[in-house]
Design a protein around this motif. Sequence first.
Motif, short mmCIF file in Angstrom:
data_model
loop_
_atom_site.label_atom_id
_atom_site.label_comp_id
_atom_site.label_asym_id
_atom_site.label_seq_id
_atom_site.Cartn_x
_atom_site.Cartn_y
_atom_site.Cartn_z
N PRO A 334 40.30 21.27 47.09
CA PRO A 334 40.95 22.59 47.08
C PRO A 334 40.41 23.49 48.18
CG PRO A 334 39.30 22.46 45.34
CD PRO A 334 39.41 21.08 45.94
N VAL A 335 41.29 24.29 48.75
CA VAL A 335 40.91 25.31 49.73
C VAL A 335 40.89 26.65 49.03
CG1 VAL A 335 41.50 26.45 51.90
CG2 VAL A 335 41.86 23.99 51.66
N ILE A 336 39.74 27.32 49.03
CA ILE A 336 39.57 28.58 48.30
C ILE A 336 39.25 29.67 49.31
CG2 ILE A 336 38.34 29.77 46.45
CD1 ILE A 336 37.59 27.06 45.31
N PRO A 337 40.24 30.52 49.67
CA PRO A 337 39.97 31.62 50.60
C PRO A 337 39.21 32.74 49.88
CG PRO A 337 42.31 31.02 50.53
CD PRO A 337 41.65 30.41 49.34
N VAL A 338 38.17 33.27 50.50
CA VAL A 338 37.38 34.34 49.89
C VAL A 338 36.96 35.34 50.96
CG1 VAL A 338 36.47 32.85 48.06
CG2 VAL A 338 35.16 33.16 50.17
N SER A 339 36.60 36.52 50.49
CA SER A 339 36.00 37.54 51.34
C SER A 339 34.72 38.01 50.65
CB SER A 339 36.95 38.72 51.54
OG SER A 339 36.25 39.82 52.11
N SER A 340 33.59 37.66 51.21
CA SER A 340 32.31 38.10 50.65
C SER A 340 32.19 39.62 50.71
CB SER A 340 31.15 37.45 51.39
OG SER A 340 31.20 36.05 51.28
N PHE A 341 32.75 40.22 51.76
CA PHE A 341 32.68 41.67 51.89
C PHE A 341 33.41 42.35 50.74
CE2 PHE A 341 34.79 45.58 53.27
CZ PHE A 341 33.70 46.36 53.56
N LEU A 342 34.62 41.90 50.44
CA LEU A 342 35.37 42.52 49.35
C LEU A 342 34.68 42.32 48.01
CD1 LEU A 342 39.07 41.67 50.32
CD2 LEU A 342 37.84 43.83 50.60
N ARG A 343 34.09 41.14 47.82
CA ARG A 343 33.39 40.91 46.55
C ARG A 343 32.19 41.85 46.42
NH1 ARG A 343 32.59 41.78 42.45
NH2 ARG A 343 30.90 40.93 41.20
N LEU A 344 31.45 42.01 47.50
CA LEU A 344 30.28 42.88 47.46
C LEU A 344 30.66 44.35 47.37
CD1 LEU A 344 28.18 41.03 50.17
CD2 LEU A 344 27.61 41.19 47.75
N ALA A 345 31.85 44.68 47.88
CA ALA A 345 32.29 46.08 47.89
C ALA A 345 33.21 46.42 46.72
CB ALA A 345 33.00 46.37 49.21
N ALA A 346 33.45 45.47 45.80
CA ALA A 346 34.42 45.69 44.73
C ALA A 346 34.00 46.82 43.80
CB ALA A 346 34.62 44.40 43.94
N ASP A 347 32.70 46.91 43.46
CA ASP A 347 32.21 47.95 42.56
C ASP A 347 33.00 48.00 41.25
OD1 ASP A 347 30.16 48.75 44.20
OD2 ASP A 347 31.27 50.40 45.11
N GLY A 348 33.34 46.84 40.72
CA GLY A 348 34.04 46.79 39.44
C GLY A 348 35.53 46.96 39.51
N ASP A 349 36.09 47.14 40.69
CA ASP A 349 37.54 47.29 40.84
C ASP A 349 38.19 45.93 40.67
OD1 ASP A 349 40.16 47.59 41.71
OD2 ASP A 349 39.63 49.14 43.17
N PRO A 350 38.98 45.73 39.59
CA PRO A 350 39.55 44.39 39.35
C PRO A 350 40.51 43.95 40.44
CG PRO A 350 40.50 46.02 37.85
CD PRO A 350 39.35 46.69 38.54
N GLN A 351 41.25 44.88 41.04
CA GLN A 351 42.20 44.50 42.08
C GLN A 351 41.47 43.99 43.32
OE1 GLN A 351 44.95 47.58 43.14
NE2 GLN A 351 45.97 46.37 44.73
N VAL A 352 40.40 44.69 43.70
CA VAL A 352 39.61 44.24 44.85
C VAL A 352 38.93 42.91 44.54
CG1 VAL A 352 37.69 44.82 46.39
CG2 VAL A 352 39.26 46.60 45.62
N LEU A 353 38.47 42.74 43.30
CA LEU A 353 37.83 41.50 42.90
C LEU A 353 38.78 40.32 43.04
CD1 LEU A 353 35.46 39.93 41.66
CD2 LEU A 353 36.35 40.54 39.41
N VAL A 354 40.01 40.49 42.55
CA VAL A 354 40.99 39.41 42.67
C VAL A 354 41.32 39.15 44.13
CG1 VAL A 354 43.37 38.75 42.14
CG2 VAL A 354 41.97 39.83 40.39
N GLU A 355 41.45 40.22 44.91
CA GLU A 355 41.77 40.05 46.33
C GLU A 355 40.66 39.33 47.07
OE1 GLU A 355 43.07 42.79 50.20
OE2 GLU A 355 42.76 43.70 48.22
N SER A 356 39.41 39.46 46.60
CA SER A 356 38.30 38.79 47.27
C SER A 356 38.36 37.27 47.13
CB SER A 356 36.97 39.30 46.71
OG SER A 356 36.75 38.79 45.39
N GLY A 357 39.08 36.78 46.12
CA GLY A 357 39.19 35.34 45.91
C GLY A 357 38.06 34.73 45.11
#
Length: 706
Positions: A334-357
Amino acid sequence: MTRCANCGVANDPDATFCQACHHFLAWEEAEARRPTPVVHIEAQPAEPPVPVLAPRADLSARAGDGPDEPADADHPVVEVDASEDLEVRAAVDPGDGDPPEPAMARTVLDTVATGRRLALASGREDLAEHLAKARANVLDQVISVAVVGEFKRGKSTLVNAILQTAVCPVDADIVTAVPTMVRYGEQIGAAAHLEPTGESAEPLIEDVPLSEVGAYVSEVGNAGNRRRLRMVEVVLPRPILRSGLSLIDTPGVGGLDSAHGVITLGALSQAQGVLFVTDASQELTRPEVDFLKTALARCPNAACVMTKTDLHMEWRRIAKIDEQHLRDAGLDVPVIPVSSFLRLAADGDPQVLVESGFPGLVDFILGTIVSTATAQRIETAEREVDFIAAQLEEPLRAEQAVLDQPAQAEQVVERLDDAHRKSERLASPTATWQQMLTDGIQDLVADVEFDLQERLRTVMRDVEGIIDEGDPKQTWANIEVWLRKTAISVAVENFDRMEQKAYELAQSVASAFDMGADSVTSAAAVGASDSLANVKMATAASLENPAGKIASMLMAGRTATLVPMLLVGALGGALMPIVAPIAAVLAAGIGQKVIRDERRRQVAYRRQQAKSAARKYVDEVAFMVSKDSRDALRITQRALRDDFQSRAAALQRSSEAALHAVRSAVALAPDERAARSDELARDRAAVVELRTRRSHDSESLRVVNG
């Protein structure tokens, strides 16, 4: 029920993500189970307070990959002390007692506990000890997940984002040089594992201040691995690690097609999972696909993680291209696209968390890698339950047979006598399996060393041929890279052969006990140490003639002018106008020949020195690999010996118990036999129930694993 700390929705106890906001529940698991924590940090009024969670401070270079790209205007560099961040997090989330049992292992652990109680009730403390070890094997499992890939791809920042902790050093000019392993522990800390010295087979371990972890694992602070490190181990009380998960940030120095890449690839056979890290700046390259193909042969639980999706607008197109490359290569990854920056910057925001992959990545880690490794541990525990149940049932069945058919008591006693003598032979120091194991290890040592020497002799013949084809002054840099990679590839192949032969030996010895080799210990884990890639080799400058070019040219000039000068001296005078031009031409010809000969001599000298340097390097590699192999085989021999001795002792005690029970049953009065028969029926029913529960657990496990 598990209540999401982000949105407050109640979820199933075994849920991984919140059904409402998709928040990863384990990240907030500790805080949800206890009152507001107290952070033990001395007050410093003059300074701003240290934040409890500082994900943005973890971005020391750029969005999504930390060490892999220079800082830019959109993602400025933020200075952070990783040790302070770790200490604060440890105080906030210290954990609370033993790690929770894996959900799919609870019923098996209950079965193990039941079997242990039955063993203790029967006076079989030895069998209870077997089951205690089986339980500990399930609960204390270590599930190694290697994070691999080319350097400057964001591996270190990916680990930080998974753990939500600044554990791996990240910066624009930092490259990881030695592996960093992060595992669960109640108390935060770090330790450096150094190469063993002298006759010791165990690596030396010394504590490392958290503030100096970066200096130990980075190429800047540990250039050429001058500290002689095998790895740096960091212990954190993070909830996601409680299942036994251990993340290993591997070096990317030199790329995949290098000595370091070969060492990393060889170590994957000891890992339970692989996260291959690439980025969204370009599609997968041929070396990356080839590396993945070989990695899957060693560790089938792998995923391709594409980082930096926040920086590259075309990441979706690149992801599709990568998927097609993998399909064309016949790889089911499987290919799993992620953004470490978005995950670290999510601060509990579920939309940003999902977008981070990261929900998909964590689901793969826990749902595939951890679940598969846990299932394997459970199967091992189930086989141990089978062994214990057979030992408990044998005396009961023999005694029941005598009570049911007293006329056949003599035949039963005779059969048990034979079984007892056989078990005594198995437990004897002169048992056949003991000799088989000793001889097998000795043969294996000789076989492994011969295999290593044969492979290295081939390498030497090849490198000498390469040296003879050119001038080492020009080709030595390329020869050094090729020789390092080839020699370490030989070491990895030699270790693979040793592990396979050790497994076959375990299988042969296990045949004496009438059980499968997967029930016993196999070869000790061993792999090519990263220090092999740092064995020193001669430099190109050291291959030159110590006298240098000037001395050789002076010698050539003197030789070129000697003959013309003698000619002029002998025929001088009136013939000078004729002799002088001839002498000049003769001097030029002789000089050119002498220079050509001197150049050939210099090249031959450099070739000789290069071969000597290559031979010295190969000898050093052979010495290191041979020592590691011998150490691993010694550990394997002791582990197999202790395991088989323990089983032989259990078999002997079971045969003694059965023989004693039968003889006691023969001596019972007729009115006592009925009461004893009822007791046996109850005891056998308990053992049968144990077997039934074990079978039910196996079926449930197969259903869970699909």
